[in-house]
Design an enzyme around this catalytic site. Structure first.
Site, PDB file in Angstrom:
ATOM      1  N   SER A 173      68.131 -58.690  31.863  1.00  0.00           N
ATOM      2  CA  SER A 173      69.301 -58.579  32.783  1.00  0.00           C
ATOM      3  C   SER A 173      69.308 -59.281  33.847  1.00  0.00           C
ATOM      4  CB  SER A 173      70.213 -57.254  33.797  1.00  0.00           C
ATOM      5  OG  SER A 173      70.474 -56.841  32.599  1.00  0.00           O
TER       6      SER A 173
ATOM      7  N   GLU B  25      81.273 -62.882  31.789  1.00  0.00           N
ATOM      8  CA  GLU B  25      80.301 -63.227  30.655  1.00  0.00           C
ATOM      9  C   GLU B  25      81.360 -62.790  29.296  1.00  0.00           C
ATOM     10  OE1 GLU B  25      77.172 -62.537  29.568  1.00  0.00           O
ATOM     11  OE2 GLU B  25      76.257 -62.427  31.605  1.00  0.00           O
TER      12      GLU B  25
ATOM     13  N   ASP C  93      75.163 -53.472  32.029  1.00  0.00           N
ATOM     14  CA  ASP C  93      74.254 -54.034  33.448  1.00  0.00           C
ATOM     15  C   ASP C  93      74.971 -54.429  34.274  1.00  0.00           C
ATOM     16  OD1 ASP C  93      73.134 -54.529  30.801  1.00  0.00           O
ATOM     17  OD2 ASP C  93      73.387 -56.544  30.582  1.00  0.00           O
TER      18      ASP C  93
ATOM     19  N   GLY D  58      64.684 -63.759  29.739  1.00  0.00           N
ATOM     20  CA  GLY D  58      64.759 -63.603  28.387  1.00  0.00           C
ATOM     21  C   GLY D  58      64.637 -62.401  28.179  1.00  0.00           C
TER      22      GLY D  58
ATOM     23  N   THR E  28      75.843 -49.234  23.729  1.00  0.00           N
ATOM     24  CA  THR E  28      76.721 -48.255  23.407  1.00  0.00           C
ATOM     25  C   THR E  28      78.165 -48.161  24.407  1.00  0.00           C
ATOM     26  OG1 THR E  28      75.393 -47.104  25.117  1.00  0.00           O
ATOM     27  CG2 THR E  28      75.659 -46.218  22.476  1.00  0.00           C
ATOM     28  N   ASP E  29      77.731 -49.251  25.006  1.00  0.00           N
ATOM     29  CA  ASP E  29      78.423 -49.476  26.428  1.00  0.00           C
ATOM     30  C   ASP E  29      79.648 -50.219  25.626  1.00  0.00           C
ATOM     31  OD1 ASP E  29      77.271 -52.087  25.813  1.00  0.00           O
ATOM     32  OD2 ASP E  29      77.019 -52.267  28.227  1.00  0.00           O
TER      33      ASP E  29
ATOM     34  N   SER F 248      68.419 -73.776  42.537  1.00  0.00           N
ATOM     35  CA  SER F 248      66.929 -73.193  41.717  1.00  0.00           C
ATOM     36  C   SER F 248      66.050 -72.994  42.081  1.00  0.00           C
ATOM     37  CB  SER F 248      67.897 -72.419  40.435  1.00  0.00           C
ATOM     38  OG  SER F 248      66.654 -71.950  40.391  1.00  0.00           O
TER      39      SER F 248
ATOM     40  N   TYR G  84      74.689 -60.000  18.409  1.00  0.00           N
ATOM     41  CA  TYR G  84      75.588 -59.669  19.504  1.00  0.00           C
ATOM     42  C   TYR G  84      77.233 -59.365  20.061  1.00  0.00           C
ATOM     43  CZ  TYR G  84      76.589 -57.330  23.910  1.00  0.00           C
ATOM     44  OH  TYR G  84      77.221 -56.101  24.721  1.00  0.00           O
TER      45      TYR G  84
HETATM   46  C1  GLA Z   1      73.245 -56.310  26.762  1.00  0.00           C
HETATM   47  C2  GLA Z   1      74.805 -56.872  27.382  1.00  0.00           C
HETATM   48  C3  GLA Z   1      75.141 -54.757  27.691  1.00  0.00           C
HETATM   49  C4  GLA Z   1      74.903 -53.726  26.652  1.00  0.00           C
HETATM   50  C5  GLA Z   1      72.978 -53.784  25.997  1.00  0.00           C
HETATM   51  C6  GLA Z   1      73.335 -53.757  24.783  1.00  0.00           C
HETATM   52  O1  GLA Z   1      72.647 -55.944  28.223  1.00  0.00           O
HETATM   53  O2  GLA Z   1      74.880 -57.349  28.115  1.00  0.00           O
HETATM   54  O3  GLA Z   1      76.091 -55.130  27.945  1.00  0.00           O
HETATM   55  O4  GLA Z   1      75.337 -53.932  25.182  1.00  0.00           O
HETATM   56  O5  GLA Z   1      73.556 -55.821  25.297  1.00  0.00           O
HETATM   57  O6  GLA Z   1      73.143 -52.114  24.989  1.00  0.00           O
END
Ligand code: GLA
Length: 393
Positions: free
Chosen positions: A141, A175, A187, A137, A48-49, A80, A236
């Site tokens: 986030s 991003e 995120d 993965g 939804t974001d 890392s 996505y």
């Molecule tokens: C990923 C994206 C977020 C969001 C989600 C799905 O985590 O980084 O911005 O869109 O997918 O809700």
């Protein structure tokens, strides 16, 4: 002077101590600065974001730590503890178009670029150790946590003074423009602005955040399918385009203002219609969830999380057999209040809200049922809700 790290190094008691130990070992000096940033789960409000809608994430106690000093040599050099390879770049010369082979340090380079581009300030190059306890993965986030950890670090080292919200915006820009994923801002907002014990109800149009305490009797359990996410970037970006096409067909700037009635009246093909229906119903669920959480209404919490999963599975088509099996397993397990896939989908994890007294029974029943159904070994992590990104020394 730089020393190679041994294959087995002394693990500190906390992720921060581990990063500091590794820094001392490699550079024979103390780090000048240490910053941490959490991963997140999303309780509800998925996909939804980027439609200016509502989301409900919580920062979790799995962190990216960066221990750093101003570089003594030419350019930045970042090691890392989890990933292979040393990231090397010049912070004042990185630019979009350089992230084509998807290396883990692109997130650092991309944040440096976004900070510079936004503030027109030069940044110091760094020698650094990065350590992460955020599962990679699993849809929690790890990359946003990396962006926010190094965002806070450069913000402090260069004395820029950006707010957590501004850093989150720059993470999204990194991003979108550097990494090439058209993600929303959830995120980064969760990682930058999290608060211990609270979930964040975020209006992604105004970026207003309301903190909602998690009921004391509930635990967050992350149920990882161990199926790595696949096709995420292309699928996505495709979902996002479909949403934008749906909004445009209704002459709306975003799906935030769409209603089910307007959707039904519009002349949309069936795929676009279902994509838009997910967003419209998910926004409504997110608002209802906020009230349910406040009232401690477990029946409503469970019903809304389940409906969210089903909508992501059927209308938005971002689930997968493993996520469906994990959600089903969780729904049938003792102590489960609610469960659903969390994050972008196509693999990764489900988030479950579980009665605290039943976490052990829940975990073993869920993993056993998941294993029976898929022949895969999942993993369950109980998470505490953490504070957002900050400097620790
Ligand atoms: C990923 C994206 C977020 C969001 C989600 C799905 O985590 O980084 O911005 O869109 O997918 O809700």
């Amino acid at each position: 002077m730089r020393r190679r790290l041994p294959h087995v190094y002394l693990w500190g008691v906390t992720p921060e101590a581990t990063a500091v130990e590794a820094f001392r070992h490699r550079y024979e000096a103390d780090p000048e600065i240490v910053c941490v940033a959490p991963g997140r789960v999303n309780l509800i409000g998925e996909h939804t974001d980027y439609n200016e809608g509502f989301v409900f994430p919580a920062a979790i106690d799995r962190h990216v730590v960066i221990a750093a000093r101003r570089a003594t040599g030419d350019g930045s050099s970042i090691f890392s503890l989890e990933r292979k390879g040393i990231g090397q770049f010049h912070v004042n010369f990185v630019a979009p178009g350089q992230a084509l082979d998807r290396r883990w340090w692109d997130y650092l380079a991309g944040m440096a670029w976004a900070l510079r581009d936004e503030t027109r300030q030069k940044l110091p190059d760094i020698d650094a150790i990065v350590h992460s306890t955020v599962p990679i993965g699993s849809g929690v986030s790890s990359s946003a946590a990396l962006e926010m950890a190094c965002g806070v670090m450069w913000n402090e080292l260069a004395g820029i003074g950006l707010s957590p919200r501004e850093l989150a915006k720059l993470g999204q820009r990194c991003e979108n423009q550097f990494i090439g994923i058209n993600s929303g801002i959830m995120d980064q907002m969760a990682s930058a602005m999290g608060r211990a014990g609270h979930a964040l109800f975020i209006d992604t149009r105004s970026l207003d955040v309301q903190y909602a305490p998690l009921p004391k009797g509930l635990a967050i359990v992350l149920c990882d399918t161990k199926k790595p996410r696949s096709l995420t970037a292309s699928a996505y970006n495709e979902r996002r385009r479909q949403c934008e096409a749906g909004a445009a067909a209704m002459s709306l700037a975003s799906l935030r203002d769409a209603t089910l009635a307007a959707l039904e009246a519009a002349d949309l093909d069936s795929v676009t219609f279902r994509r838009c229906r997910h967003v419209v119903t998910e926004n409504a669920r997110c608002i209802e969830f906020k009230a349910a959480l406040k009232m401690g209404d477990r029946e409503a919490i469970g019903r809304l999380m389940r409906a969210s999963h089903e909508s992501l599975r059927d209308d938005y088509e971002v689930s997968c057999p493993e996520l469906d099996a994990m959600a089903e397993a969780a729904w049938g397990a003792p102590g489960c209040v609610g469960a659903r896939m969390t994050g972008a989908g196509f693999g990764g994890a489900c988030v479950a809200l579980v009665a605290k007294r039943a976490v052990e029974e829940f975990t073993s029943a869920t993993l056993a049922a998941y294993d029976r159904e898929t022949n895969l070994s999942g993993e369950a992590l109980t998470c505490n809700v953490a504070d957002g990104a900050h400097r620790t020394r």
